[in-house]
Design a protein around this motif. Structure first.
Motif, PDB file in Angstrom:
ATOM      1  N   SER A   1       2.248   2.062  -3.588  1.00 39.58           N
ATOM      2  CA  SER A   1       1.290   2.413  -4.637  1.00 39.58           C
ATOM      3  C   SER A   1       1.321   3.917  -4.880  1.00 39.58           C
ATOM      4  CB  SER A   1      -0.119   1.970  -4.237  1.00 39.58           C
ATOM      5  OG  SER A   1      -0.564   2.726  -3.134  1.00 39.58           O
ATOM      6  N   TYR A   2       0.761   4.310  -5.985  1.00 42.83           N
ATOM      7  CA  TYR A   2       0.747   5.726  -6.348  1.00 42.83           C
ATOM      8  C   TYR A   2      -0.582   6.382  -5.995  1.00 42.83           C
ATOM      9  CZ  TYR A   2       4.950   4.481  -8.826  1.00 42.83           C
ATOM     10  OH  TYR A   2       6.201   4.037  -9.131  1.00 42.83           O
ATOM     11  N   ASP A   3      -1.278   5.802  -5.067  1.00 43.86           N
ATOM     12  CA  ASP A   3      -2.564   6.342  -4.644  1.00 43.86           C
ATOM     13  C   ASP A   3      -2.345   7.354  -3.526  1.00 43.86           C
ATOM     14  OD1 ASP A   3      -5.243   6.722  -4.415  1.00 43.86           O
ATOM     15  OD2 ASP A   3      -5.678   4.771  -3.515  1.00 43.86           O
ATOM     16  N   ASP A   4      -3.256   8.305  -3.413  1.00 46.04           N
ATOM     17  CA  ASP A   4      -3.154   9.308  -2.349  1.00 46.04           C
ATOM     18  C   ASP A   4      -3.510   8.738  -0.982  1.00 46.04           C
ATOM     19  OD1 ASP A   4      -2.353  11.254  -4.125  1.00 46.04           O
ATOM     20  OD2 ASP A   4      -4.397  11.942  -4.509  1.00 46.04           O
ATOM     21  N   ASP A   5      -4.354   7.738  -0.958  1.00 48.32           N
ATOM     22  CA  ASP A   5      -4.820   7.158   0.297  1.00 48.32           C
ATOM     23  C   ASP A   5      -4.046   5.877   0.587  1.00 48.32           C
ATOM     24  OD1 ASP A   5      -6.228   6.679   2.572  1.00 48.32           O
ATOM     25  OD2 ASP A   5      -8.046   6.014   1.547  1.00 48.32           O
ATOM     26  N   MET A   6      -2.882   6.001   1.242  1.00 45.84           N
ATOM     27  CA  MET A   6      -2.017   4.852   1.491  1.00 45.84           C
ATOM     28  C   MET A   6      -2.536   3.948   2.604  1.00 45.84           C
ATOM     29  SD  MET A   6       1.818   6.381   1.096  1.00 45.84           S
ATOM     30  CE  MET A   6       1.622   7.503   2.480  1.00 45.84           C
TER      31      MET A   6
ATOM     32  N   SER B   1       0.820  -1.212   0.000  1.00 43.63           N
ATOM     33  CA  SER B   1       0.000   0.000   0.000  1.00 43.63           C
ATOM     34  C   SER B   1       0.853   1.260   0.000  1.00 43.63           C
ATOM     35  CB  SER B   1      -0.931   0.005   1.208  1.00 43.63           C
ATOM     36  OG  SER B   1      -0.195   0.146   2.400  1.00 43.63           O
TER      37      SER B   1
ATOM     38  N   ARG C   1      -5.593   2.890   2.992  1.00 40.17           N
ATOM     39  CA  ARG C   1      -6.798   2.159   2.613  1.00 40.17           C
ATOM     40  C   ARG C   1      -6.572   0.649   2.663  1.00 40.17           C
ATOM     41  NH1 ARG C   1      -9.067   2.707  -3.286  1.00 40.17           N
ATOM     42  NH2 ARG C   1      -6.847   3.043  -3.443  1.00 40.17           N
ATOM     43  N   ILE C   2      -5.474   0.163   2.126  1.00 36.79           N
ATOM     44  CA  ILE C   2      -5.218  -1.278   2.109  1.00 36.79           C
ATOM     45  C   ILE C   2      -4.992  -1.823   3.521  1.00 36.79           C
ATOM     46  CG2 ILE C   2      -3.644  -3.077   1.299  1.00 36.79           C
ATOM     47  CD1 ILE C   2      -3.358  -1.484  -1.283  1.00 36.79           C
TER      48      ILE C   2
END
Length: 107
Positions: free
Chosen positions: A41-46, A38, A48-49
């Motif tokens: 990843s390149y997501d803003d919400d780290m 997590s 979440r996973i």
């Protein structure tokens, strides 16, 4: 990571518990793999996973709890699974000292 879970279940291995050593190692490895993934990843919400890992482990632990003749069984197994996942998450975050410390607090 594996030595933590081996120590966690070695003393109750022959006590005929619901979740054995292999189950605890798999839960620990699963949490270990998902937490660093997590953060890569390149997501803003780290978070979440890891939050979903916590929810999934809660459902897994709830499945081990049963009521038989007005006696609740499986609570220790559920809490062991929960703590094993937390230790796996700590090792996934490379917080080895904290994982060791909490492992010996739990055991």
């Amino acid at each position: 990571m594996f030595p933590f879970e081996f120590l966690s279940r070695a003393r109750t291995r022959n006590a005929r518990k619901n979740a054995g050593l292999r189950t605890n190692i798999i839960v620990c490895v699963g949490a270990f793999l998902f937490v660093p993934a997590s953060f890569n990843s390149y997501d803003d919400d780290m978070m979440r996973i890891p939050a979903q890992v916590i929810s999934g482990i809660g459902f897994l632990g709830a499945g081990t709890i049963a009521v038989d003749n007005n006696k609740v069984k499986g609570l220790n197994t559920a809490t062991t699974i929960w703590c094993v996942a937390a230790i796996g998450g700590l090792t996934g975050l490379k917080l080895i000292f904290e994982a060791c410390r909490y492992k010996f607090i739990i055991a």
